[in-house]
Write a protein that holds these residues in place. Structure first.
Motif, PDB file in Angstrom:
ATOM      1  N   VAL A  43      14.045  -0.284 -14.379  1.00 33.33           N
ATOM      2  CA  VAL A  43      12.570  -0.239 -14.728  1.00 33.33           C
ATOM      3  C   VAL A  43      12.263   0.789 -14.667  1.00 33.33           C
ATOM      4  N   GLU A  44      11.307   1.277 -15.525  1.00 37.42           N
ATOM      5  CA  GLU A  44      10.848   2.804 -15.419  1.00 37.42           C
ATOM      6  C   GLU A  44       9.277   2.447 -14.896  1.00 37.42           C
ATOM      7  N   ILE A  45       8.781   3.410 -14.013  1.00 36.10           N
ATOM      8  CA  ILE A  45       7.394   3.243 -13.797  1.00 36.10           C
ATOM      9  C   ILE A  45       7.085   4.515 -12.934  1.00 36.10           C
ATOM     10  N   HIS A  46       6.250   5.093 -13.516  1.00 36.86           N
ATOM     11  CA  HIS A  46       5.513   6.575 -12.928  1.00 36.86           C
ATOM     12  C   HIS A  46       4.123   6.378 -13.112  1.00 36.86           C
ATOM     13  N   LEU A  47       3.588   6.778 -11.924  1.00 42.25           N
ATOM     14  CA  LEU A  47       1.963   6.803 -11.816  1.00 42.25           C
ATOM     15  C   LEU A  47       1.094   7.584 -12.933  1.00 42.25           C
ATOM     16  N   HIS A 253      -9.248  -3.639   1.873  1.00 43.26           N
ATOM     17  CA  HIS A 253      -8.928  -4.931   1.973  1.00 43.26           C
ATOM     18  C   HIS A 253      -8.249  -5.320   0.398  1.00 43.26           C
ATOM     19  N   THR A 254      -8.927  -4.957  -0.623  1.00 45.25           N
ATOM     20  CA  THR A 254      -8.424  -5.587  -1.721  1.00 45.25           C
ATOM     21  C   THR A 254      -6.663  -5.206  -2.165  1.00 45.25           C
ATOM     22  N   VAL A 255      -6.499  -3.723  -1.607  1.00 46.17           N
ATOM     23  CA  VAL A 255      -5.096  -3.311  -1.604  1.00 46.17           C
ATOM     24  C   VAL A 255      -4.320  -4.080  -0.805  1.00 46.17           C
ATOM     25  N   TRP A 256      -4.752  -4.204   0.566  1.00 46.69           N
ATOM     26  CA  TRP A 256      -4.253  -4.801   1.523  1.00 46.69           C
ATOM     27  C   TRP A 256      -3.615  -6.202   1.213  1.00 46.69           C
ATOM     28  N   ALA A 257      -4.506  -6.991   0.987  1.00 45.56           N
ATOM     29  CA  ALA A 257      -4.416  -8.323   0.311  1.00 45.56           C
ATOM     30  C   ALA A 257      -3.527  -8.618  -0.814  1.00 45.56           C
ATOM     31  N   ALA A 258      -3.679  -7.783  -1.852  1.00 41.82           N
ATOM     32  CA  ALA A 258      -2.751  -7.713  -2.904  1.00 41.82           C
ATOM     33  C   ALA A 258      -1.298  -7.602  -2.531  1.00 41.82           C
ATOM     34  N   ILE A 259      -1.053  -6.699  -1.690  1.00 43.46           N
ATOM     35  CA  ILE A 259       0.091  -6.587  -1.091  1.00 43.46           C
ATOM     36  C   ILE A 259       0.697  -7.802  -0.395  1.00 43.46           C
ATOM     37  N   VAL A 260      -0.174  -8.490   0.408  1.00 45.81           N
ATOM     38  CA  VAL A 260       0.216  -9.836   1.068  1.00 45.81           C
ATOM     39  C   VAL A 260       0.350 -10.719  -0.022  1.00 45.81           C
ATOM     40  N   ASP A 318      -3.180   6.538   5.239  1.00 45.15           N
ATOM     41  CA  ASP A 318      -3.294   5.123   5.072  1.00 45.15           C
ATOM     42  C   ASP A 318      -3.292   4.658   3.661  1.00 45.15           C
ATOM     43  N   VAL A 319      -3.952   5.380   2.762  1.00 48.10           N
ATOM     44  CA  VAL A 319      -4.198   4.826   1.515  1.00 48.10           C
ATOM     45  C   VAL A 319      -3.127   5.085   0.556  1.00 48.10           C
ATOM     46  N   ILE A 320      -2.312   6.350   0.888  1.00 45.53           N
ATOM     47  CA  ILE A 320      -1.054   6.769   0.165  1.00 45.53           C
ATOM     48  C   ILE A 320      -0.077   5.771   0.436  1.00 45.53           C
ATOM     49  N   VAL A 321      -0.047   5.304   1.595  1.00 44.81           N
ATOM     50  CA  VAL A 321       1.366   4.254   1.980  1.00 44.81           C
ATOM     51  C   VAL A 321       0.704   2.852   1.463  1.00 44.81           C
ATOM     52  N   GLY A 322      -0.418   2.426   1.350  1.00 44.53           N
ATOM     53  CA  GLY A 322      -1.019   1.239   0.791  1.00 44.53           C
ATOM     54  C   GLY A 322      -0.569   1.332  -0.519  1.00 44.53           C
ATOM     55  N   TRP A 323      -0.929   2.222  -1.401  1.00 44.08           N
ATOM     56  CA  TRP A 323      -0.644   2.122  -2.733  1.00 44.08           C
ATOM     57  C   TRP A 323       0.805   2.295  -3.278  1.00 44.08           C
ATOM     58  N   PHE A 324       1.377   3.117  -2.157  1.00 43.61           N
ATOM     59  CA  PHE A 324       2.936   3.174  -2.583  1.00 43.61           C
ATOM     60  C   PHE A 324       3.627   1.797  -2.417  1.00 43.61           C
ATOM     61  N   ALA A 325       3.274   0.864  -1.479  1.00 46.60           N
ATOM     62  CA  ALA A 325       3.636  -0.519  -1.516  1.00 46.60           C
ATOM     63  C   ALA A 325       3.181  -1.205  -2.743  1.00 46.60           C
ATOM     64  N   THR A 327       2.878   0.223  -5.703  1.00 50.30           N
ATOM     65  CA  THR A 327       3.717   0.666  -6.839  1.00 50.30           C
ATOM     66  C   THR A 327       5.126  -0.130  -6.643  1.00 50.30           C
ATOM     67  N   ILE A 328       5.648  -0.367  -5.225  1.00 51.17           N
ATOM     68  CA  ILE A 328       6.942  -1.188  -5.228  1.00 51.17           C
ATOM     69  C   ILE A 328       6.739  -2.456  -5.596  1.00 51.17           C
ATOM     70  N   LEU A 329       5.718  -3.329  -5.388  1.00 49.04           N
ATOM     71  CA  LEU A 329       5.429  -4.631  -5.851  1.00 49.04           C
ATOM     72  C   LEU A 329       5.300  -4.664  -7.503  1.00 49.04           C
ATOM     73  N   ILE A 330       4.574  -3.633  -8.040  1.00 50.11           N
ATOM     74  CA  ILE A 330       4.625  -3.586  -9.391  1.00 50.11           C
ATOM     75  C   ILE A 330       6.074  -3.360 -10.017  1.00 50.11           C
ATOM     76  N   ASP A 331       6.739  -2.465  -9.597  1.00 54.84           N
ATOM     77  CA  ASP A 331       8.024  -2.293  -9.848  1.00 54.84           C
ATOM     78  C   ASP A 331       8.937  -3.521  -9.845  1.00 54.84           C
ATOM     79  N   ALA A 332       8.893  -4.136  -8.810  1.00 62.18           N
ATOM     80  CA  ALA A 332       9.379  -5.483  -8.420  1.00 62.18           C
ATOM     81  C   ALA A 332       8.981  -6.531  -9.510  1.00 62.18           C
ATOM     82  N   GLY A 333       7.873  -6.744  -9.693  1.00 56.53           N
ATOM     83  CA  GLY A 333       7.306  -7.572 -10.706  1.00 56.53           C
ATOM     84  C   GLY A 333       7.801  -7.303 -12.050  1.00 56.53           C
ATOM     85  N   LEU A 334       8.054  -6.039 -12.566  1.00 54.59           N
ATOM     86  CA  LEU A 334       8.596  -5.902 -13.864  1.00 54.59           C
ATOM     87  C   LEU A 334      10.214  -6.067 -13.888  1.00 54.59           C
TER      88      LEU A 334
END
Length: 361
Positions: A43-47, A253-260, A318-325, A327-334
């Motif tokens: 899968v190819e994903i770049h921000l 909260h929006t990002v954290w809940a999306a990860i969960v 905190d924000v960087i780690v959250g958004w990195f998570a 991107t991992i889930l987006i990658d996993a979703g694709l």
């Protein structure tokens, strides 16, 4: 002393960025490989590419098509679902409309001294960032199987319900007003578990089975939680609070809940509801839940003897780690889309072979 700390931090960031620059293109993909059932899928994903459509011109018809989803006639079949890198753009238009609305209310308040603008400022200011992020996750849901009605219901009812569960847990646990690491951990645990329980309820209710679905439902509940919580803080601490709360909403909260939400899908058996057993026995789910609790704790923790600069650095990490998570889930979703579409092709081939054998006999 502060200059030495700042200098050391800059050197550390420079060192880390060098490593990230070399490996980032593959880092999230390497992690996502271990979340799916087919680690060999590429899968190819770049921000930089993910947000490449933001500044391009789009027609009204393109925007309208984004909302005509989630019904029996508008939900595409699995084989028609796109597995190409996601490129959301409409969410920035939503944010622009809300930002302009907030600015007009500010003019009404400060130019004409109209206090009637204050309730609108509180609501729009609290809504702008979380709701815009929610629209981004709505665009990212390539399955297009969740309607706008379901989304708004989840946003409103789910957001308020998660606050109710949070307050119920607060009554049962000894939450203090201090800013110690212990109290920050307790607050992070209570709020994230409360949102998690409500997300599980909605995922089971809607019977969704895909990572992008879980991320979207989680984001809707997290956005609702964020909007109502921020409105409460502004009512309590004053109107200026809306600016700090809106800025911080980009990574909370929006990002954290999306990860969960994505983690819940990873932790349940496909086409079956998420159970109490899954909550305690699925490592892939539990790791993400612990990560979110840790992020919330780190965000709330007021580290002793630190300056505003260090507090901002703390929030940035905190924000960087959250958004990195994310991107991992987006990658996993694709990856999940490609894997499921590959299974359809395999099943069709197996069916054809069976038919040929039957005809031969």
């Amino acid at each position: 002393m502060e200059n030495k700390i700042t200098s050391t931090f800059r050197k550390m960031c420079s060192f880390l960025w060098t490593g990230v620059k070399r490996n980032y293109d593959n880092l999230d993909d390497n992690i996502a490989k271990h979340l799916g059932d087919n680690p060999d899928e590429t899968v190819e994903i770049h921000l930089s590419k993910m947000f490449s459509e933001v500044f391009k011109r789009h027609t009204k018809d393109e925007a309208d098509r984004l909302f005509i989803v989630g019904t029996r006639t508008t939900t595409p079949s699995l084989k028609k679902v796109s597995s190409r890198p996601v490129k959301p753009w409409f969410f920035t238009r939503v944010f622009l409309v809300l930002a302009v609305s907030f600015s007009m209310l500010m003019l009404l308040l400060y130019l004409f001294q109209s206090d009637k603008a204050i309730p609108g400022m509180i609501f729009i200011g609290s809504l702008a960032v979380p709701f815009s992020l929610l629209m981004m996750f709505f665009e990212i849901n390539v399955y297009q199987n969740i309607s706008v009605l379901q989304l708004l219901t989840t946003f409103l009812v789910g957001g308020i319900m998660s606050l109710l569960v949070t307050m119920s847990l607060y009554l049962a646990l000894p939450i203090k007003t201090t800013v110690s690491i212990e109290n920050a951990l307790l607050v992070g645990f209570v709020e994230e578990v409360a949102k998690c329980l409500v997300i599980i309820l909605f995922i089971n209710r809607y019977k969704v089975n895909y990572i992008f679905n879980g991320v979207l439902i989680g984001a809707a509940i997290g956005a609702g939680f964020s909007v109502f919580e921020s409105s409460g803080y502004v009512s309590e601490y004053g109107l200026f609070t809306i600016f700090t709360r809106s800025f911080q909403a980009f990574g909370t909260h929006t990002v954290w809940a999306a990860i969960v939400g994505g983690a819940i899908i990873l932790g349940k058996v496909r086409k079956k509801p998420f159970t109490v057993r899954d909550f305690f026995t699925k490592p892939r789910f539990f790791i993400f839940l612990l990560l979110v609790i840790a992020l919330h704790t780190f965000w709330d923790w007021d580290i002793p003897n630190t300056t505003i600069v260090m507090s901002l650095i703390q929030e940035a990490i905190d924000v960087i780690v959250g958004w990195f998570a994310i991107t991992i889930l987006i990658d996993a979703g694709l990856r999940e889309v490609k894997t499921l579409q590959g299974q359809i092709i395999t099943n069709k081939k197996d069916s054809r072979r069976m038919l040929k054998r039957i005809k031969t006999k």
